[in-house]
Design an enzyme around this catalytic site. Structure first.
Site, PDB file in Angstrom:
ATOM      1  N   CYS A 239       0.928  -1.315  -0.315  1.00  0.00           N
ATOM      2  CA  CYS A 239      -0.128  -0.047  -0.234  1.00  0.00           C
ATOM      3  C   CYS A 239       0.816   1.378  -0.080  1.00  0.00           C
ATOM      4  O   CYS A 239       2.098   1.747   0.893  1.00  0.00           O
ATOM      5  CB  CYS A 239      -1.440   0.073   1.374  1.00  0.00           C
ATOM      6  SG  CYS A 239      -2.286   0.988   1.292  1.00  0.00           S
TER       7      CYS A 239
ATOM      8  N   CYS B 274       0.311   4.928   7.488  1.00  0.00           N
ATOM      9  CA  CYS B 274       0.160   4.423   7.920  1.00  0.00           C
ATOM     10  C   CYS B 274       1.210   3.952   8.972  1.00  0.00           C
ATOM     11  O   CYS B 274       0.889   2.743   8.587  1.00  0.00           O
ATOM     12  CB  CYS B 274      -1.618   3.459   7.721  1.00  0.00           C
ATOM     13  SG  CYS B 274      -2.125   4.732   6.906  1.00  0.00           S
TER      14      CYS B 274
ATOM     15  N   CYS C 207       0.470   0.174   9.935  1.00  0.00           N
ATOM     16  CA  CYS C 207       0.142  -0.998   8.873  1.00  0.00           C
ATOM     17  C   CYS C 207       1.412  -2.030   8.333  1.00  0.00           C
ATOM     18  O   CYS C 207       2.236  -1.523   8.263  1.00  0.00           O
ATOM     19  CB  CYS C 207       0.053   0.156   8.167  1.00  0.00           C
ATOM     20  SG  CYS C 207      -1.342  -1.827   7.533  1.00  0.00           S
TER      21      CYS C 207
ATOM     22  N   CYS D 155     -16.720  -8.512   5.715  1.00  0.00           N
ATOM     23  CA  CYS D 155     -15.603  -7.810   5.812  1.00  0.00           C
ATOM     24  C   CYS D 155     -14.467  -7.974   4.865  1.00  0.00           C
ATOM     25  O   CYS D 155     -13.498  -8.254   5.385  1.00  0.00           O
ATOM     26  CB  CYS D 155     -15.121  -7.128   6.757  1.00  0.00           C
ATOM     27  SG  CYS D 155     -16.591  -6.771   7.938  1.00  0.00           S
TER      28      CYS D 155
ATOM     29  N   CYS E 281     -19.379  -6.032   3.284  1.00  0.00           N
ATOM     30  CA  CYS E 281     -18.973  -4.639   3.897  1.00  0.00           C
ATOM     31  C   CYS E 281     -17.155  -4.672   2.947  1.00  0.00           C
ATOM     32  O   CYS E 281     -16.780  -5.531   3.257  1.00  0.00           O
ATOM     33  CB  CYS E 281     -18.956  -4.410   5.448  1.00  0.00           C
ATOM     34  SG  CYS E 281     -17.705  -3.288   6.469  1.00  0.00           S
TER      35      CYS E 281
ATOM     36  N   CYS F 226     -19.204   2.109   9.110  1.00  0.00           N
ATOM     37  CA  CYS F 226     -17.785   1.234  10.446  1.00  0.00           C
ATOM     38  C   CYS F 226     -17.492   2.491  10.302  1.00  0.00           C
ATOM     39  O   CYS F 226     -16.316   2.236   9.607  1.00  0.00           O
ATOM     40  CB  CYS F 226     -17.856   0.340   9.534  1.00  0.00           C
ATOM     41  SG  CYS F 226     -17.123  -0.923  10.631  1.00  0.00           S
TER      42      CYS F 226
ATOM     43  N   ARG G  14     -17.286  -2.462  18.179  1.00  0.00           N
ATOM     44  CA  ARG G  14     -16.653  -3.735  17.806  1.00  0.00           C
ATOM     45  C   ARG G  14     -15.419  -3.919  18.482  1.00  0.00           C
ATOM     46  O   ARG G  14     -14.704  -3.046  18.374  1.00  0.00           O
ATOM     47  CB  ARG G  14     -16.460  -3.893  16.549  1.00  0.00           C
ATOM     48  CG  ARG G  14     -15.592  -5.013  15.764  1.00  0.00           C
ATOM     49  CD  ARG G  14     -15.844  -5.435  14.591  1.00  0.00           C
ATOM     50  NE  ARG G  14     -17.335  -5.475  13.938  1.00  0.00           N
ATOM     51  CZ  ARG G  14     -17.857  -4.782  13.090  1.00  0.00           C
ATOM     52  NH1 ARG G  14     -16.761  -3.981  12.666  1.00  0.00           N
ATOM     53  NH2 ARG G  14     -19.115  -4.771  12.669  1.00  0.00           N
TER      54      ARG G  14
HETATM   55  N1  SAM Z   1      -6.465   0.770   3.166  1.00  0.00           N
HETATM   56  C1  SAM Z   1      -7.759   1.009   3.905  1.00  0.00           C
HETATM   57  C2  SAM Z   1      -8.137   1.769   4.636  1.00  0.00           C
HETATM   58  O1  SAM Z   1      -6.534   1.980   5.699  1.00  0.00           O
HETATM   59  O2  SAM Z   1      -8.598   2.181   5.135  1.00  0.00           O
HETATM   60  C3  SAM Z   1      -8.796  -0.809   4.391  1.00  0.00           C
HETATM   61  C4  SAM Z   1      -7.262  -1.494   5.590  1.00  0.00           C
HETATM   62  S1  SAM Z   1      -6.555  -1.041   7.221  1.00  0.00           S
HETATM   63  C5  SAM Z   1      -5.764  -1.455   7.271  1.00  0.00           C
HETATM   64  C6  SAM Z   1      -7.677  -0.989   7.900  1.00  0.00           C
HETATM   65  C7  SAM Z   1      -8.017  -0.850   9.429  1.00  0.00           C
HETATM   66  O3  SAM Z   1      -7.331  -1.398  10.118  1.00  0.00           O
HETATM   67  C8  SAM Z   1      -7.100   1.171   9.368  1.00  0.00           C
HETATM   68  O4  SAM Z   1      -8.103   2.085   9.909  1.00  0.00           O
HETATM   69  C9  SAM Z   1      -6.765   0.577  11.445  1.00  0.00           C
HETATM   70  O5  SAM Z   1      -7.409   0.911  11.280  1.00  0.00           O
HETATM   71  C10 SAM Z   1      -6.876  -1.117  11.675  1.00  0.00           C
HETATM   72  N2  SAM Z   1      -5.002  -1.154  11.446  1.00  0.00           N
HETATM   73  C11 SAM Z   1      -3.948  -1.479  10.402  1.00  0.00           C
HETATM   74  N3  SAM Z   1      -3.175  -2.263  11.167  1.00  0.00           N
HETATM   75  C12 SAM Z   1      -3.766  -2.059  12.007  1.00  0.00           C
HETATM   76  C13 SAM Z   1      -2.524  -3.133  13.688  1.00  0.00           C
HETATM   77  N4  SAM Z   1      -1.563  -3.041  13.151  1.00  0.00           N
HETATM   78  N5  SAM Z   1      -2.824  -2.988  14.605  1.00  0.00           N
HETATM   79  C14 SAM Z   1      -4.576  -2.371  14.523  1.00  0.00           C
HETATM   80  N6  SAM Z   1      -4.998  -1.999  13.756  1.00  0.00           N
HETATM   81  C15 SAM Z   1      -4.925  -1.920  12.238  1.00  0.00           C
HETATM   82 FE1  SF4 Z   2      -3.096   1.722   3.632  1.00  0.00          FE
HETATM   83 FE2  SF4 Z   2      -2.425  -0.005   5.772  1.00  0.00          FE
HETATM   84 FE3  SF4 Z   2      -2.771   2.434   5.784  1.00  0.00          FE
HETATM   85 FE4  SF4 Z   2      -4.689   1.015   4.976  1.00  0.00          FE
HETATM   86  S1  SF4 Z   2      -4.294   1.160   7.250  1.00  0.00           S
HETATM   87  S2  SF4 Z   2      -3.839   3.041   3.577  1.00  0.00           S
HETATM   88  S3  SF4 Z   2      -3.705  -0.379   4.236  1.00  0.00           S
HETATM   89  S4  SF4 Z   2      -1.070   1.416   5.157  1.00  0.00           S
END
Ligand code: SAM
Ligand code: SF4
Ligand code: DTB
Length: 316
Positions: A50, A54, A57, A94, A126, A186, A258
């Site tokens: 991606c 973040c 992530c 989801c 979802c 959500c 949740r």
């Molecule tokens: N890329 C899309 C986005 O960011 O909206 C969808 C997937 S993203 C992985 C969905 C959510 O997962 C993120 O907004 C974050 O809140 C949560 N998330 C991701 N990595 C995480 C982690 N290591 N621990 C807890 N929550 C996490």
């Molecule tokens: Fe990309 Fe992970 Fe951020 Fe979602 S949470 S936008 S998958 S880097």
């Protein structure tokens, strides 16, 4: 109810725990069946690579983590995941994609087909695909999508220290497109990233001030993953999760709250405290997107021991 202030939320957040749980229980009983837990199964239809940064992530291309770029799932694989999830008692599937935003083309057409397949299997659908345009949201609605996950994660102020490649306002804009298309929202966040208690209350304030409020609010405890900037964050104290959930329940009374990422580090009893505090939904299945989650049988045993039952499918 007028939108609460951060100070009002913080005052509730810091109450003695028995009082906080009593208040959350009172609200929960007014708005929800007390013995029902929604079971949502997650599938990662496109994993890794991606473009966003973040900090939490493992799927971000900016960090060297154990998660690589994988081929996308096929519609048939998703259909079969939906069947298995339904057989195990889930009411919602989801689908997550590691995208910054949805791009027009075959990958999006494929997601629309996945939504139709999940609906045809009798489950709620979802998706969480990153940023959307109004038109893309409309097409998802047309395909039968029930809900769109798009988290605000933390306070506006703290957001900048977690993500630099997009803004809070980008996030709010997509939420508006989802709402305008008539899809349920959500939207929640993560605790344990180094934010202050006021940052947590500020996130809840923002969520509570959305009109209408989100239909579901995922509260994630950070799962620290090696290679990400947050890899060394200490584990979240389960009682902090209980307080966050209780406040979500009190200030977003109608939402499904949740208990999301981070359950593998929680005892059965800590999870039950979260249910007592108003959580009425979990992610159900061995895996979240890339990290482990309790297996089906452990969750079935926990729910049975507590006398809790899976929520039925809504809008079948
Ligand atoms: N890329 C899309 C986005 O960011 O909206 C969808 C997937 S993203 C992985 C969905 C959510 O997962 C993120 O907004 C974050 O809140 C949560 N998330 C991701 N990595 C995480 C982690 N290591 N621990 C807890 N929550 C996490
Ligand atoms: Fe990309 Fe992970 Fe951020 Fe979602 S949470 S936008 S998958 S880097
Ligand atoms: C949400 O709030 N939590 C889920 C779901 N929405 C998409 C994702 C949690 C991801 C945890 C880290 C991982 O497994 O990659």
């Amino acid at each position: 109810m007028p939108a609460p202030t951060v100070a009002e939320i913080r005052a509730v957040h810091d109450l003695p725990l028995p009082e906080l749980i009593f208040r959350a229980q009172t609200v929960h009983r007014q708005h929800h069946a007390i013995d029902e837990v929604q079971l949502c199964t997650l599938v990662s239809v496109k994993t890794g690579g991606c473009g966003e940064d973040c900090s939490y992530c493992p799927q971000s291309a900016h960090y060297d983590t154990p998660v690589g770029v994988e081929r996308s799932m096929t519609v048939e694989e998703v259909r079969s995941a939906a069947r298995d999830a339904r057989a195990a008692g889930a009411s919602r599937l989801c689908m997550g994609a590691a995208w910054r935003e949805v791009k027009e083309g075959p990958a999006f057409e494929n997601v629309l087909e996945m939504v139709r397949a999940v609906r045809a299997e009798g489950l709620e659908a979802c998706t969480t695909l990153g940023m959307l345009t109004d038109e893309q949201a409309r097409r998802l609605k047309e395909a039968g999508l029930n809900s769109y996950n798009h988290n605000l994660d933390t306070s506006r102020e703290n957001y900048k220290s977690i993500i630099s490649t997009r803004t809070y306002d980008d996030r709010l804009r997509t939420l508006q497109s989802v709402r305008d298309a008539g899809i349920d929202i959500c939207c929640g966040g993560i605790i344990g990233m180094g934010e202050s208690l006021d940052d947590r209350c500020e996130l809840l304030r923002t969520l509570a001030s959305l009109v209408p409020q989100p239909e579901s609010v995922p509260i994630n405890a950070l799962v620290p993953v090696e290679g990400t900037p947050l890899e060394s964050r200490p584990p979240v104290d389960p009682l902090e999760l209980v307080r966050m959930i209780a406040c979500a329940r009190i200030f977003l009374p109608e939402a499904r709250v949740r208990l999301s990422a981070g359950r593998t580090n929680l005892s059965r009893e800590s999870q039950l405290l979260c249910f007592l505090a108003g959580a009425n939904s979990i992610f159900y299945g061995e895996k979240l997107l890339t990290t482990p989650n309790p297996d089906f049988s452990a969750d079935q045993a926990m729910l049975a021991a507590a006398g809790l039952r899976p929520a039925p499918v809504e809008n079948a």
